[in-house]
Write an enzyme that holds these catalytic residues in place. Sequence first.
Site, PDB file in Angstrom:
ATOM      1  N   ARG A  61      24.165  44.678 185.603  1.00 30.90           N
ATOM      2  CA  ARG A  61      24.111  43.613 184.606  1.00 30.90           C
ATOM      3  C   ARG A  61      25.503  43.036 184.474  1.00 30.90           C
ATOM      4  O   ARG A  61      26.491  43.683 184.833  1.00 30.90           O
ATOM      5  CB  ARG A  61      23.626  44.147 183.263  1.00 30.90           C
ATOM      6  CG  ARG A  61      24.490  45.247 182.676  1.00 30.90           C
ATOM      7  CD  ARG A  61      23.824  45.895 181.473  1.00 30.90           C
ATOM      8  NE  ARG A  61      24.592  47.046 180.989  1.00 30.90           N
ATOM      9  CZ  ARG A  61      24.117  47.939 180.131  1.00 30.90           C
ATOM     10  NH1 ARG A  61      22.885  47.820 179.681  1.00 30.90           N
ATOM     11  NH2 ARG A  61      24.847  48.957 179.729  1.00 30.90           N
ATOM     12  N   ARG A 106      43.342  19.974 151.077  1.00 28.88           N
ATOM     13  CA  ARG A 106      42.820  20.204 149.723  1.00 28.88           C
ATOM     14  C   ARG A 106      43.991  20.153 148.756  1.00 28.88           C
ATOM     15  O   ARG A 106      44.730  21.126 148.607  1.00 28.88           O
ATOM     16  CB  ARG A 106      42.103  21.547 149.670  1.00 28.88           C
ATOM     17  CG  ARG A 106      40.851  21.609 150.512  1.00 28.88           C
ATOM     18  CD  ARG A 106      40.420  23.009 150.851  1.00 28.88           C
ATOM     19  NE  ARG A 106      41.307  23.603 151.847  1.00 28.88           N
ATOM     20  CZ  ARG A 106      40.942  24.539 152.723  1.00 28.88           C
ATOM     21  NH1 ARG A 106      39.716  24.990 152.729  1.00 28.88           N
ATOM     22  NH2 ARG A 106      41.808  25.028 153.578  1.00 28.88           N
ATOM     23  N   ARG A 137      42.075  15.020 150.707  1.00 21.05           N
ATOM     24  CA  ARG A 137      41.061  15.012 149.648  1.00 21.05           C
ATOM     25  C   ARG A 137      41.758  14.964 148.301  1.00 21.05           C
ATOM     26  O   ARG A 137      42.611  15.815 148.002  1.00 21.05           O
ATOM     27  CB  ARG A 137      40.178  16.256 149.745  1.00 21.05           C
ATOM     28  CG  ARG A 137      39.068  16.264 148.693  1.00 21.05           C
ATOM     29  CD  ARG A 137      38.166  17.472 148.835  1.00 21.05           C
ATOM     30  NE  ARG A 137      38.796  18.701 148.348  1.00 21.05           N
ATOM     31  CZ  ARG A 137      38.247  19.913 148.446  1.00 21.05           C
ATOM     32  NH1 ARG A 137      37.074  20.041 149.036  1.00 21.05           N
ATOM     33  NH2 ARG A 137      38.868  20.976 147.989  1.00 21.05           N
ATOM     34  N   GLU A 184      28.817  15.889 150.050  1.00 24.80           N
ATOM     35  CA  GLU A 184      28.602  17.302 149.735  1.00 24.80           C
ATOM     36  C   GLU A 184      27.511  17.506 148.700  1.00 24.80           C
ATOM     37  O   GLU A 184      27.327  18.620 148.198  1.00 24.80           O
ATOM     38  CB  GLU A 184      29.914  17.946 149.268  1.00 24.80           C
ATOM     39  CG  GLU A 184      30.648  17.160 148.204  1.00 24.80           C
ATOM     40  CD  GLU A 184      32.089  17.611 148.020  1.00 24.80           C
ATOM     41  OE1 GLU A 184      32.377  18.809 148.185  1.00 24.80           O
ATOM     42  OE2 GLU A 184      32.937  16.748 147.707  1.00 24.80           O
ATOM     43  N   GLY A 243      31.170  17.891 153.615  1.00 20.37           N
ATOM     44  CA  GLY A 243      31.675  19.136 153.026  1.00 20.37           C
ATOM     45  C   GLY A 243      30.545  20.146 152.995  1.00 20.37           C
ATOM     46  O   GLY A 243      29.834  20.290 151.998  1.00 20.37           O
ATOM     47  N   THR A 244      30.362  20.837 154.111  1.00 15.56           N
ATOM     48  CA  THR A 244      29.147  21.649 154.280  1.00 15.56           C
ATOM     49  C   THR A 244      29.132  22.901 153.404  1.00 15.56           C
ATOM     50  O   THR A 244      28.062  23.476 153.190  1.00 15.56           O
ATOM     51  CB  THR A 244      28.962  22.035 155.752  1.00 15.56           C
ATOM     52  OG1 THR A 244      30.159  22.664 156.243  1.00 15.56           O
ATOM     53  CG2 THR A 244      28.651  20.807 156.590  1.00 15.56           C
ATOM     54  N   ASN A 245      30.273  23.330 152.884  1.00 18.06           N
ATOM     55  CA  ASN A 245      30.239  24.464 151.956  1.00 18.06           C
ATOM     56  C   ASN A 245      29.445  24.098 150.698  1.00 18.06           C
ATOM     57  O   ASN A 245      28.487  24.772 150.319  1.00 18.06           O
ATOM     58  CB  ASN A 245      31.655  24.883 151.560  1.00 18.06           C
ATOM     59  CG  ASN A 245      32.467  25.406 152.728  1.00 18.06           C
ATOM     60  OD1 ASN A 245      31.920  25.701 153.782  1.00 18.06           O
ATOM     61  ND2 ASN A 245      33.771  25.514 152.540  1.00 18.06           N
ATOM     62  N   ASP A 246      29.866  23.019 150.049  1.00 14.82           N
ATOM     63  CA  ASP A 246      29.177  22.602 148.825  1.00 14.82           C
ATOM     64  C   ASP A 246      27.818  21.998 149.124  1.00 14.82           C
ATOM     65  O   ASP A 246      26.888  22.129 148.320  1.00 14.82           O
ATOM     66  CB  ASP A 246      30.033  21.606 148.042  1.00 14.82           C
ATOM     67  CG  ASP A 246      31.021  22.310 147.108  1.00 14.82           C
ATOM     68  OD1 ASP A 246      30.888  23.535 146.941  1.00 14.82           O
ATOM     69  OD2 ASP A 246      31.919  21.640 146.569  1.00 14.82           O
ATOM     70  N   CYS A 277      34.032  19.108 157.470  1.00 16.44           N
ATOM     71  CA  CYS A 277      35.261  19.823 157.123  1.00 16.44           C
ATOM     72  C   CYS A 277      34.985  21.125 156.380  1.00 16.44           C
ATOM     73  O   CYS A 277      35.893  21.739 155.842  1.00 16.44           O
ATOM     74  CB  CYS A 277      36.175  18.934 156.278  1.00 16.44           C
ATOM     75  SG  CYS A 277      35.442  18.395 154.721  1.00 16.44           S
TER      76      CYS A 277
END
Length: 886
Positions: free
Chosen positions: A352, A574, A630, A758, A779-782, A844
Amino acid sequence: MTNWVYSFGDGKAEGDATMKNLLGGKGANLAEMSNIGLPVPPGFTITTDVCTYYYANDDTYPDDLNAQVLASLAEVEKTVGARFGDSDNPLLVSVRSGARVSMPGMMDTVLNLGLNDVTVEGLARQSGDARFAYDSYRRFIQMYSDVVLGVDHYNFEEILEILKEEKGYILDTELDADDWKEVAQAFKKTAEEALGYPFPQDVHEQLWGAVNAVFGSWMIDRAKTYRRIHNISGDWGTAVNVQSMVFGNMGETSATGVTFTRDPSTGENAYYGEFLINAQGEDVVAGIRTPQNLTKVAREKASSDKPSMEEAMPVVYGELADVFVKLEAHYRDMQDIEFTVQKGKLWILQTRSGKRTAKAALKIAVDMADDDIITREEAIMRVEPAALDQLLHPTLDPNAKRDVLTIGLPASPGAACGIAVFTADEAEELAKAGKRVILVRQETSPEDIHGMHAAEGILTSRGGMTSHAAVVARGMGRPCVSGAGALRIDMENRVINVLGRRINNHEILTIDGSTGEVMAGEVATIQPELSGDFGKLMGWADKIRDLKVRANAETPLDARTAREFGAEGIGLCRTEHMFFDADRIVNVRHMILAEDMAGRETALAKLLPVQKQDFIDLFNIMRGLPVTVRLLDPPLHEFLPQKQEDFTSVAAAMGSSVEKLKFRADALYETNPMLGHRGCRLGISYPEIYEMQARAIIEAALEVSGSDGDPIVPEIMVPLVGSRKELQILKEKISAVAEGIIAASGAKLDYMVGTMIELPRAALQAGEIANEAEFFSFGTNDLTQTTYGISRDDSANFLDDYIHAGIFEQDPFVSLDQDGVGELIKIAVERGRDTRADIKLGICGEHGGDPASVEFCHGLGLDYVSCSPYRVPIARLAAAQAKLKD
């Protein structure tokens, strides 16, 4: 009729290497090796479709499976010249798992199947070696009892150790035929006592018991955990490989071993492996005996006095070396090979693509491309982007002992060791004195930033993978373990209590931010090395990818680190993070707690020059590259004073009383600050805050652009917008400030105003918002928080439950939820471009450094992703791979 079983061996096979999804990796490679003429013991593969059927039909099998298995078994008997269950010339088989992706050690294996009280005598007569026969029988009883019948292996190991002690033996090889016969009888008795019935003697019952066990092992905890860690689908299932046994335990001309065609740790083009004479495969991997080196060079390097295979079995070693060359040339990759030598005859049991470290993967890929074995594009695809973390951060020495206290979330990669400290101030103070410290907190806050920067690593008992601690630590390149819920942190007495253990202030801790392990004491680490191969592969990747890669950075150190790692600008600065330092936070609190515009303007006047200098520093480092700033987005609870001394210092700065400030702070209290008075809502209420920031940005950009060098094009980003009107109001104010400063300067400066998407409403209203916004940054976190209605700081308490229940495949704060959050992004992209065709689009959030999320962004045609500086190389490589997959 469905073909559930595929045969291999004797120079031919019904399958090949392209059939991994059906035959599993092991079965497909056994077929392929048979087809290219290598010596493979004959056998057959029960397909992954049977596994799927098994789980979909209450652990039952297709009606015609048994007949197909018997027919394939008859073919093996014919090829080998032995019969399954025969009393004179018995066929023995191994039963092994084989998923489409290698999962070493995760599922079950049974060897020597087909032995019973009758066939063991036949094996003894046929081989002329009773010792070998009964050694094989006792191995089978122990393995089958453990794997299939659920009798723990230690029950058998104790019997063997007692017998060796009674007879004065040290090594297993000292036992003779009568000894092994006695051991086998004792093993059977132990199994019967544990089970309440005799050890199975029917060989077909044994076979189906082992097949059931292999399919059953697909869903055992360790296999499910491995799949979750490596993002392997539970729907794939495993195949079962039934293969005629060959024996490495038939005396001094027999052996078994595991080897790699290149060094899996360094990538060096040198054979790497171990073998044992007169042994079976599990002896090598289980540590029952100390293996010997494969090559003379390796033996001399290890200062071993035991002969290498090259020296002890030169003829067979030469044959094995020829197999290495043939397999690596055929598969065009480093191979991990299992082999057995039976009475001087070489057999290949498995090949493998070998597991390897990131360092080795990099070197092997680049070397093979330079040697024209593979193309540069293939070299790029050979390196796992996430594995680059190993090259960018210290890692724990894999050979070092570990005293693991608990396991939390692997929030920021790398290993760190130091004395436990419980306050940011002490962390900074001790670090200045030359001490290595681990900052221990229940959860971090912006006020801890100086201690986090000073610490070697960060450990919290609360918070998830995108908590404050996790996000800030990743940006700094600090190892971090968050959400270690078993820790009971007593901040007052500075003590950790964990599962009956106690760690006091200044006791040494080690954390591994790549695995989440928290360990007592010091564990040796290995420092990262970036070789020329790293730069070469990154250069190849950069020529291929379409997606730009920026960094989230707000300090000069972060910005310089990002540029060194190849960032093409800053995608998220930020600005609230710039105010965490003790000498600034007083003025920020003054601004927040002020009761009127005059009070706020007094505080803002003090902040303007330091904010401007911050931007000058960033712009100088990022000359010629875009910088997205930002505007202030502080959940107020992160900045409000908490301690008496904090109120005292702010009161002094404002010329007010502590009591008055506490009343004002109480008035600003929010039940849910993450959805409260923050982002653009702050700008709407107090426009002078954003006007000050706009002034600082534009004046800094003009100053830097006015000096020699590339001009600066700042991108001013308004956060948490949910409607066009919010952005319209704030854009007018920002533009008025900017145009006034530019006009007064007599210079020319381009700048952009955009927003962060966001909120779900912003995504749905993207067409309207794009009338004002020149760019969107997702803003994919929020956006993940607000789409799911899940707090990223509190979700660690239940996310594992959701993953284990199959609700989530993985943490949505780590890898983008493409079906839900991703759908909102897709809608926003389409609607935004319909309104403004040239709108610039990027993400971001922390997802910008996740390879699967990067691939999703490439598919949407975004312009860039932005991630923490230490994840920039990961995103660069992932972006290139996404393009190549097109």
